[in-house]
Design a protein around this motif. Structure first.
Motif, PDB file in Angstrom:
ATOM      1  N   TYR A 171    -130.562  11.140  74.211  1.00  0.00           N
ATOM      2  CA  TYR A 171    -131.332  12.079  73.393  1.00  0.00           C
ATOM      3  C   TYR A 171    -131.381  11.593  71.958  1.00  0.00           C
ATOM      4  O   TYR A 171    -130.693  10.647  71.572  1.00  0.00           O
ATOM      5  CB  TYR A 171    -130.757  13.498  73.460  1.00  0.00           C
ATOM      6  CG  TYR A 171    -129.344  13.658  72.939  1.00  0.00           C
ATOM      7  CD1 TYR A 171    -129.069  13.684  71.577  1.00  0.00           C
ATOM      8  CD2 TYR A 171    -128.283  13.814  73.817  1.00  0.00           C
ATOM      9  CE1 TYR A 171    -127.776  13.840  71.100  1.00  0.00           C
ATOM     10  CE2 TYR A 171    -126.984  13.964  73.355  1.00  0.00           C
ATOM     11  CZ  TYR A 171    -126.742  13.982  71.995  1.00  0.00           C
ATOM     12  OH  TYR A 171    -125.471  14.133  71.514  1.00  0.00           O
ATOM     13  N   LEU A 172    -132.200  12.261  71.168  1.00  0.00           N
ATOM     14  CA  LEU A 172    -132.291  12.011  69.732  1.00  0.00           C
ATOM     15  C   LEU A 172    -132.108  13.370  69.063  1.00  0.00           C
ATOM     16  O   LEU A 172    -132.909  14.274  69.275  1.00  0.00           O
ATOM     17  CB  LEU A 172    -133.660  11.409  69.376  1.00  0.00           C
ATOM     18  CG  LEU A 172    -133.829  10.911  67.957  1.00  0.00           C
ATOM     19  CD1 LEU A 172    -132.987   9.657  67.757  1.00  0.00           C
ATOM     20  CD2 LEU A 172    -135.285  10.575  67.688  1.00  0.00           C
ATOM     21  N   ILE A 212    -133.489  18.574  69.073  1.00  0.00           N
ATOM     22  CA  ILE A 212    -133.042  17.600  70.071  1.00  0.00           C
ATOM     23  C   ILE A 212    -134.245  17.170  70.903  1.00  0.00           C
ATOM     24  O   ILE A 212    -134.893  17.996  71.544  1.00  0.00           O
ATOM     25  CB  ILE A 212    -131.935  18.183  70.971  1.00  0.00           C
ATOM     26  CG1 ILE A 212    -130.712  18.538  70.116  1.00  0.00           C
ATOM     27  CG2 ILE A 212    -131.565  17.198  72.074  1.00  0.00           C
ATOM     28  CD1 ILE A 212    -129.589  19.214  70.860  1.00  0.00           C
ATOM     29  N   LEU A 213    -134.527  15.880  70.861  1.00  0.00           N
ATOM     30  CA  LEU A 213    -135.619  15.299  71.642  1.00  0.00           C
ATOM     31  C   LEU A 213    -135.019  14.522  72.800  1.00  0.00           C
ATOM     32  O   LEU A 213    -134.077  13.756  72.622  1.00  0.00           O
ATOM     33  CB  LEU A 213    -136.456  14.362  70.764  1.00  0.00           C
ATOM     34  CG  LEU A 213    -137.052  14.957  69.500  1.00  0.00           C
ATOM     35  CD1 LEU A 213    -137.742  13.876  68.683  1.00  0.00           C
ATOM     36  CD2 LEU A 213    -138.030  16.067  69.836  1.00  0.00           C
ATOM     37  N   LYS A 214    -135.571  14.743  73.990  1.00  0.00           N
ATOM     38  CA  LYS A 214    -135.070  14.052  75.184  1.00  0.00           C
ATOM     39  C   LYS A 214    -136.151  13.103  75.693  1.00  0.00           C
ATOM     40  O   LYS A 214    -137.340  13.360  75.527  1.00  0.00           O
ATOM     41  CB  LYS A 214    -134.713  15.063  76.264  1.00  0.00           C
ATOM     42  CG  LYS A 214    -133.665  16.053  75.785  1.00  0.00           C
ATOM     43  CD  LYS A 214    -132.715  16.376  76.847  1.00  0.00           C
ATOM     44  CE  LYS A 214    -131.652  17.301  76.244  1.00  0.00           C
ATOM     45  NZ  LYS A 214    -130.475  17.305  76.980  1.00  0.00           N
ATOM     46  N   GLU A 252    -128.739  11.490  65.249  1.00  0.00           N
ATOM     47  CA  GLU A 252    -127.785  10.996  66.236  1.00  0.00           C
ATOM     48  C   GLU A 252    -128.592  10.499  67.427  1.00  0.00           C
ATOM     49  O   GLU A 252    -129.329  11.260  68.051  1.00  0.00           O
ATOM     50  CB  GLU A 252    -126.810  12.085  66.691  1.00  0.00           C
ATOM     51  CG  GLU A 252    -125.815  11.579  67.703  1.00  0.00           C
ATOM     52  CD  GLU A 252    -124.918  12.664  68.249  1.00  0.00           C
ATOM     53  OE1 GLU A 252    -124.129  12.347  69.160  1.00  0.00           O
ATOM     54  OE2 GLU A 252    -125.004  13.813  67.796  1.00  0.00           O
ATOM     55  N   MET A 253    -128.482   9.225  67.706  1.00  0.00           N
ATOM     56  CA  MET A 253    -129.195   8.619  68.818  1.00  0.00           C
ATOM     57  C   MET A 253    -128.171   8.370  69.926  1.00  0.00           C
ATOM     58  O   MET A 253    -127.147   7.724  69.700  1.00  0.00           O
ATOM     59  CB  MET A 253    -129.819   7.300  68.345  1.00  0.00           C
ATOM     60  CG  MET A 253    -130.469   6.487  69.409  1.00  0.00           C
ATOM     61  SD  MET A 253    -131.300   4.996  68.798  1.00  0.00           S
ATOM     62  CE  MET A 253    -130.112   4.290  67.675  1.00  0.00           C
ATOM     63  N   LYS A 298    -123.677   6.498  74.852  1.00  0.00           N
ATOM     64  CA  LYS A 298    -123.139   5.928  73.610  1.00  0.00           C
ATOM     65  C   LYS A 298    -123.934   6.502  72.439  1.00  0.00           C
ATOM     66  O   LYS A 298    -125.148   6.417  72.402  1.00  0.00           O
ATOM     67  CB  LYS A 298    -123.262   4.406  73.624  1.00  0.00           C
ATOM     68  CG  LYS A 298    -122.684   3.769  72.384  1.00  0.00           C
ATOM     69  CD  LYS A 298    -122.826   2.254  72.434  1.00  0.00           C
ATOM     70  CE  LYS A 298    -122.200   1.665  71.203  1.00  0.00           C
ATOM     71  NZ  LYS A 298    -123.122   1.127  70.264  1.00  0.00           N
ATOM     72  N   SER A 299    -123.220   7.088  71.475  1.00  0.00           N
ATOM     73  CA  SER A 299    -123.868   7.719  70.326  1.00  0.00           C
ATOM     74  C   SER A 299    -123.829   6.827  69.095  1.00  0.00           C
ATOM     75  O   SER A 299    -122.841   6.132  68.858  1.00  0.00           O
ATOM     76  CB  SER A 299    -123.169   9.036  69.977  1.00  0.00           C
ATOM     77  OG  SER A 299    -123.375   9.971  70.986  1.00  0.00           O
TER      78      SER A 299
END
Length: 155
Positions: free
Chosen positions: A64-65, A7-9, A73-74, A79-80
């Motif tokens: 997040y990514l 998970i990238l923030k 999942e972006m 909103k995903s």
């Protein structure tokens, strides 16, 4: 064996800077109220909306990514959007004005029933990395999926 998701923030520094700049412009708009009401209203409304967006993006889990074995999942402004690995043909960078963005090309062989008419997409942030590093990381993750998928199909 399933790999845990990465998970990238987004970096908080850019969001805080934009928050401060928007706040300054809202204050300037309020100060203009007596001399130029039209400009004041436009400034307060526009930068007030920008301020609201930047505040929302500072809330944990608003953006997040998430990268896992199934795809990406972006999430932006709560909103995903899910992008499966097999729908992407690759990741690259593109300069848009002064901003380097990571863009992806959707596979041209997707069936028309997938509902996608657009064949290129972009991420709203580089999530604390340079654009080139993020694109290289995502291409590496896609390669892992492709090799894993191809090994399963060969058996």
């Amino acid at each position: 064996m399933k790999n845990p998701p990465v998970i990238l923030k987004p970096g908080k520094g850019k969001g805080i800077l934009l928050f401060i700049v928007s706040t300054i412009f809202v204050c300037l708009g309020i100060a203009l109220w007596e001399s130029n009401k039209i400009l004041a209203v436009f400034t307060v409304v526009f930068f007030g909306l920008c301020l609201l967006v930047f505040i929302i993006n500072l809330i944990p889990d608003a953006s997040y990514l998430k990268i896992d074995d199934h795809g990406i999942e972006m999430k932006n402004l709560f909103k995903s959007t899910f992008i499966p690995w097999n729908a992407v043909s690759g990741f690259r960078t593109k300069n848009v004005f002064l901003n380097t963005m990571v863009v992806f090309d959707l596979d041209q062989h997707l069936p028309e029933t997938s509902g996608t008419k657009i064949k290129t997409g972009a991420f709203p942030d580089t999530y604390g990395m340079s654009g080139k590093k993020l694109a290289a990381f995502l291409n590496e993750q896609k390669e892992k999926f492709d090799s894993k998928y191809n090994n399963v199909n060969l058996k």
